[in-house]
Design an enzyme around this catalytic site. Structure first.
Site, mmCIF file in Angstrom:
data_model
loop_
_atom_site.group_PDB
_atom_site.id
_atom_site.type_symbol
_atom_site.label_atom_id
_atom_site.label_comp_id
_atom_site.label_asym_id
_atom_site.label_seq_id
_atom_site.Cartn_x
_atom_site.Cartn_y
_atom_site.Cartn_z
ATOM 1 N N GLY A 196 -7.234 8.844 2.956
ATOM 2 C CA GLY A 196 -6.246 8.282 4.169
ATOM 3 C C GLY A 196 -4.964 8.872 4.026
ATOM 4 N N LYS B 30 -15.902 13.006 0.908
ATOM 5 C CA LYS B 30 -14.668 13.559 0.452
ATOM 6 C C LYS B 30 -14.632 14.523 -0.455
ATOM 7 C CE LYS B 30 -12.914 8.844 2.327
ATOM 8 N NZ LYS B 30 -12.927 7.580 1.873
ATOM 9 N N THR C 14 -9.319 1.487 14.539
ATOM 10 C CA THR C 14 -8.193 1.046 13.852
ATOM 11 C C THR C 14 -7.143 2.367 13.805
ATOM 12 O OG1 THR C 14 -9.632 0.020 12.115
ATOM 13 C CG2 THR C 14 -7.614 -0.198 11.608
ATOM 14 N N ARG D 236 -14.281 1.184 27.630
ATOM 15 C CA ARG D 236 -13.114 1.035 27.765
ATOM 16 C C ARG D 236 -12.459 -0.478 27.751
ATOM 17 N NH1 ARG D 236 -10.935 3.675 33.598
ATOM 18 N NH2 ARG D 236 -8.546 3.396 33.159
ATOM 19 N N GLY E 219 -6.974 2.353 6.086
ATOM 20 C CA GLY E 219 -6.047 1.469 6.734
ATOM 21 C C GLY E 219 -5.116 2.169 7.795
ATOM 22 N N ASP F 283 -19.829 8.001 1.128
ATOM 23 C CA ASP F 283 -18.329 8.392 1.907
ATOM 24 C C ASP F 283 -17.620 9.048 0.779
ATOM 25 O OD1 ASP F 283 -16.115 7.546 3.796
ATOM 26 O OD2 ASP F 283 -15.367 6.740 1.534
HETATM 27 N N1 HSE Z 1 -14.285 3.406 3.999
HETATM 28 C C1 HSE Z 1 -13.640 4.254 3.134
HETATM 29 C C2 HSE Z 1 -13.109 3.500 2.125
HETATM 30 C C3 HSE Z 1 -12.078 4.319 4.016
HETATM 31 O O1 HSE Z 1 -13.550 2.314 1.661
HETATM 32 O O2 HSE Z 1 -12.288 4.006 1.334
HETATM 33 C C4 HSE Z 1 -12.215 5.406 5.147
HETATM 34 O O3 HSE Z 1 -12.885 6.713 4.406
#
Ligand code: HSE
Length: 429
Positions: free
Chosen positions: A135, A206, A15, A47, A303, A202
């Site tokens: 993001g 971060k 994406t 590819r 996104g 995740d």
């Molecule tokens: N999977 C992450 C989220 C987005 O749901 O915030 C990418 O870091």
């Protein structure tokens, strides 16, 4: 490099990669310092996979390391993901060759950031990762650049949009976690393998990166305390609301003279607090500086468009030849990460016990807490339809987490307690 024409190699065509290809094709002269950027090579696992953008005219590389080392590009953009494997190999190869790297890979930076920073600074290659956190909402540059005149002591916020979306929908639709997750997967809001998001990993990647930028320490994901939202019950969302709170997955990093704590927990935020107000897939972050005070930012954390915009902002930094340490300090000057002793952590908490509705239960619970020195702030007993037993819920004043947990274990042994107690922290925000 060829004058002011910057040739970009992009590894990873999901994406974000698609968003970047489209953006650079439409706006090659986007960078304020002038110059032009265009994609001159791509690599991905397949590819031939159907994609909503055209790569037929772009030179193809089967191996991302070959793309990273190719003389046909000046900046290597890594959008493969994953802390190790091809992403790490390609980033290392580019940095060793002195080539600027832009990445959206939070796992790579959170787990190997210190060694990659050393590598980057040895060869003088920029290593930039704005897109790795929040993001399109600029948290990394905020800490690395805009806050250098201050001393940051804490950062805390909502860093995972998938969890925020699920919690928001659970509350709005009065639905169970599994039901909302399944729908989010059908709609493409959650991954088929959701553990990284719903398990809190995740967000932990971060916040580990933000801690390094905020406090000038090496990113140390392994030291993060991590709890996700997969055990959150609708009952707790409702009871928390009755007490004036909303449950959010809060990632926080705090500095103290004893060390740094990096934590991800489902936590209660007062309903009127900006973190409680950030609904849906939004991300939100507080930064607390000694001189500046509190800063609050909120925006999309994922996104195609927003994340590609963050990648483009890093590409623009390379084009302007901005030189900064990878984290807040040069790699050799990063403080070692000293975790605080978790037994010294103080918290305010929400605790729910499911109990038989019989005389003396509340007295027994409050006696055990009193003996442990846990001070109760509020107390609620609310019959629930179709439930075995009745929930009693209390919030505590600040207390040592280890003392509280020992008291809860003791209460769990009472014959009237019929299910595992539920502990949620009240966010320190
Ligand atoms: N999977 C992450 C989220 C987005 O749901 O915030 C990418 O870091």
């Amino acid at each position: 490099m060829s004058g002011t024409f910057w040739r970009i190699g992009v590894a990873g065509l999901g994406t974000v990669g698609g968003g970047l290809l489209n953006f650079l094709a439409d706006s090659p002269e986007f960078a304020p310092a002038g110059g032009r950027a265009a994609v001159t090579g791509v690599s991905a696992r397949s590819r031939s996979r159907p994609r909503p953008f055209d790569i037929s005219n772009l030179p193809w590389f089967d191996d991302p390391v070959a793309l990273a080392l190719s003389d046909d590009n000046d900046i290597f953009v890594e959008l493969i993901g994953g802390s190790d494997g091809p992403a790490k190999a390609a980033v290392e190869a580019a940095l060793k060759a002195g080539k600027p790297v832009v990445t959206a890979n939070k796992a790579l930076i959170a787990e190997h950031g210190a060694e990659l920073a050393r590598l980057a600074e040895e060869t003088g290659a920029p290593l930039l990762f704005e897109a790795a956190v929040m993001g399109g909402t600029p948290a990394v540059k905020m800490l690395r650049e805009a806050m250098v005149g201050d001393t940051v002591r804490s950062v805390a916020g909502i860093l995972n949009g998938t969890c925020n979306y699920i919690l928001t929908e659970m509350e709005a639709g009065e639905r169970a976690f599994a039901d909302v997750l399944a729908e989010a997967q059908r709609l493409g809001y959650a991954e088929a393998e959701p553990t990284m998001d719903v398990g809190g990993f995740d967000a932990a990647h971060k916040i580990s990166i933000l801690a390094a930028l905020a406090f000038g320490c090496a990113p140390t994901y392994a030291a993060a305390e991590i709890e996700g939202i997969d055990q959150i019950e609708l009952l707790d969302i409702k009871l928390a609301k009755d007490l004036g709170y909303r449950i959010k997955l809060v990632a926080s990093a705090d500095w103290s003279p004893d060390g740094v704590s990096v934590r991800v927990h489902p936590s209660l935020a007062p309903l009127s607090h900006p973190l409680a107000q950030a609904g849906g897939a939004l991300n939100a972050l507080f930064i607390e500086g000694e001189r500046i005070g509190r800063i609050f930012i909120q925006g999309p954390g994922a996104g195609s468009g927003p994340t590609a915009a963050a990648v483009a902002a890093d590409i623009a930094d390379v084009m302007t030849r901005a030189v900064r340490p990878v984290f807040q300090k040069p790699a050799a000057a990063l403080r070692p990460f000293t975790p605080v002793d978790p037994s010294k952590t103080q918290t305010r908490a929400y605790v729910r016990f499911m109990v038989k509705d019989e005389p003396g239960v509340i007295a027994a619970v409050s006696e055990t807490l009193a003996e442990a020195g846990v001070s109760i702030e509020s107390f609620l007993q609310k019959p629930v339809e179709n439930a075995d037993g009745v929930p009693i819920v209390l919030t505590t004043h600040a207390v040592s987490e280890s003392v509280l947990m020992a008291a809860i274990l003791q209460i769990e042994q009472l014959p009237a307690v019929i299910a595992k107690p539920r502990l949620l922290r009240i966010a320190r925000i």
